[in-house]
Design an enzyme around this catalytic site. Structure first.
Site, PDB file in Angstrom:
ATOM      1  N   LYS A  13       0.715  -1.761   0.130  1.00 27.99           N
ATOM      2  CA  LYS A  13       0.353   0.033   0.147  1.00 27.99           C
ATOM      3  C   LYS A  13       0.680   1.329  -0.289  1.00 27.99           C
ATOM      4  CE  LYS A  13      -1.521  -0.707   4.914  1.00 27.99           C
ATOM      5  NZ  LYS A  13      -0.131   0.565   5.775  1.00 27.99           N
ATOM      6  N   ARG A  88      -6.937   2.237  11.076  1.00 27.73           N
ATOM      7  CA  ARG A  88      -6.052   1.348  11.414  1.00 27.73           C
ATOM      8  C   ARG A  88      -7.519   0.354  12.381  1.00 27.73           C
ATOM      9  NH1 ARG A  88      -1.088   1.392   9.518  1.00 27.73           N
ATOM     10  NH2 ARG A  88       0.473  -0.217  10.447  1.00 27.73           N
ATOM     11  N   ARG A 122      11.670  -6.656   2.268  1.00 26.33           N
ATOM     12  CA  ARG A 122      10.980  -5.259   2.253  1.00 26.33           C
ATOM     13  C   ARG A 122      12.297  -4.048   2.722  1.00 26.33           C
ATOM     14  NH1 ARG A 122       5.749  -2.647   3.942  1.00 26.33           N
ATOM     15  NH2 ARG A 122       6.289  -3.068   5.757  1.00 26.33           N
ATOM     16  N   ARG A 152      13.132  -1.754   8.149  1.00 23.90           N
ATOM     17  CA  ARG A 152      12.447  -2.024   8.763  1.00 23.90           C
ATOM     18  C   ARG A 152      13.517  -2.483  10.338  1.00 23.90           C
ATOM     19  NH1 ARG A 152       6.607  -0.204   7.096  1.00 23.90           N
ATOM     20  NH2 ARG A 152       6.457  -0.498   9.023  1.00 23.90           N
ATOM     21  N   ARG A 163       2.612  -8.095  13.640  1.00 21.73           N
ATOM     22  CA  ARG A 163       1.564  -6.920  13.046  1.00 21.73           C
ATOM     23  C   ARG A 163       0.702  -7.706  12.111  1.00 21.73           C
ATOM     24  NH1 ARG A 163       5.747  -4.294  10.012  1.00 21.73           N
ATOM     25  NH2 ARG A 163       4.251  -2.631   9.141  1.00 21.73           N
TER      26      ARG A 163
HETATM   27  P1  AMP Z   1       3.029   1.530   8.681  1.00 24.86           P
HETATM   28  O1  AMP Z   1       4.247   2.210   7.785  1.00 24.86           O
HETATM   29  O2  AMP Z   1       1.598   2.617   8.392  1.00 24.86           O
HETATM   30  O3  AMP Z   1       2.896   0.020   9.020  1.00 24.86           O
HETATM   31  O4  AMP Z   1       2.695   1.562  10.170  1.00 24.86           O
HETATM   32  C1  AMP Z   1       4.013   1.335  11.007  1.00 24.86           C
HETATM   33  C2  AMP Z   1       3.615   0.757  12.952  1.00 24.86           C
HETATM   34  O5  AMP Z   1       3.413   1.988  13.051  1.00 24.86           O
HETATM   35  C3  AMP Z   1       2.583  -0.141  12.923  1.00 24.86           C
HETATM   36  O6  AMP Z   1       2.313  -1.315  13.095  1.00 24.86           O
HETATM   37  C4  AMP Z   1       1.614   0.763  14.198  1.00 24.86           C
HETATM   38  O7  AMP Z   1       2.633   0.337  15.468  1.00 24.86           O
HETATM   39  C5  AMP Z   1       1.695   2.723  14.209  1.00 24.86           C
HETATM   40  N1  AMP Z   1       0.761   2.942  13.099  1.00 24.86           N
HETATM   41  C6  AMP Z   1       0.692   3.207  11.897  1.00 24.86           C
HETATM   42  N2  AMP Z   1      -0.553   3.617  12.007  1.00 24.86           N
HETATM   43  C7  AMP Z   1      -0.793   3.171  12.950  1.00 24.86           C
HETATM   44  C8  AMP Z   1      -2.526   3.880  13.562  1.00 24.86           C
HETATM   45  N3  AMP Z   1      -3.442   4.756  12.525  1.00 24.86           N
HETATM   46  N4  AMP Z   1      -2.956   3.565  14.454  1.00 24.86           N
HETATM   47  C9  AMP Z   1      -2.210   2.979  14.965  1.00 24.86           C
HETATM   48  N5  AMP Z   1      -0.853   3.281  15.321  1.00 24.86           N
HETATM   49  C10 AMP Z   1      -0.427   2.708  14.008  1.00 24.86           C
END
Ligand code: AMP
Length: 205
Positions: A13, A88, A122, A152, A163
């Site tokens: 995404k 989320r 990744r 990451r 996750r």
């Molecule tokens: P992402 O880059 O979108 O995969 O987000 C990486 C991490 O950031 C996630 O595993 C969560 O720990 C945190 N995170 C990102 N967006 C949110 C959200 N909307 N609500 C809660 N945690 C978030």
């Protein structure tokens, strides 16, 4: 146009979000990128969020919602934006619905069993958010800005598995939520980057 892009961790995404934003001249609002920037900058928010992120858990709603509200209040979001990684869970979706109308919720449908491998491969640029797979960047450098690409912290296999569980329990139900609102567009996310992008563009027409 206000767009949400949804999909499991590793569904692509972030990559698709960047392509959509370029094509439609929209700001790319990624709560994950905003949180990682806060961690890199050593802010109080970053300090509070890091342990949750490293464990593959959701950062508490109050922190993320405040971050999101501030970001979409900025002038570049006035004529629309693309949200990546928010909402989320149901609470975040309700709060968002109270602030703005969502025109399209794109859902990248993927095979959850294959995603742990994708995430483990990744490589990301912490400076500009560029993301690719290890085999496509043998020199380990970001194609956009030349910074070194890194894995990451939360792409380690055991964290990815957590996750994916968090996604299934909290985020996957939002597909039905946006379907009920009549704005859901589902795209097969297991195709090539180009094919997914073409399907998204067709869905946005
Ligand atoms: P992402 O880059 O979108 O995969 O987000 C990486 C991490 O950031 C996630 O595993 C969560 O720990 C945190 N995170 C990102 N967006 C949110 C959200 N909307 N609500 C809660 N945690 C978030």
């Amino acid at each position: 146009m206000n767009i949400i892009i949804m999909g499991a961790p590793g569904s692509g995404k972030g990559t698709q979000a960047a392509l959509i934003c370029k094509a439609h001249d929209l700001p790319h609002v990624s709560t994950g990128d905003l949180l990682r920037k806060n961690i890199a900058d050593g802010t109080e928010l970053g300090k509070q969020a890091k342990a949750f992120m490293d464990a593959g858990k959701l950062v508490p709603d109050e922190l993320v919602i405040a971050l999101l509200k501030n970001r979409i209040a900025e002038t570049d979001c006035k004529n629309g934006f693309l949200l990546d990684g928010f909402p989320r869970n149901a609470k975040q979706a309700e709060v968002l619905g109270g602030i703005v109308d969502i025109d399209v919720a794109l859902y990248l449908e993927t095979d959850l069993d294959k995603l742990a491998d994708r995430a483990a491969n990744r490589r990301v640029c912490l400076k500009c958010g560029y993301s690719t797979s290890a085999d496509k960047a043998p020199d380990g450098k970001c194609k956009e800005c030349g910074e070194p690409l890194v894995i990451r912290d939360d792409d380690k296999r055991e964290v990815v598995e957590n996750r994916l569980k968090v996604y299934a329990a909290n985020t996957a139900p939002l597909v039905e939520y946006y379907k009920a609102k009549g704005v859901l567009k589902t795209v097969d996310g297991m195709q090539s980057i180009e094919a997914v992008n073409a399907a998204i563009e067709a869905a946005l027409k």
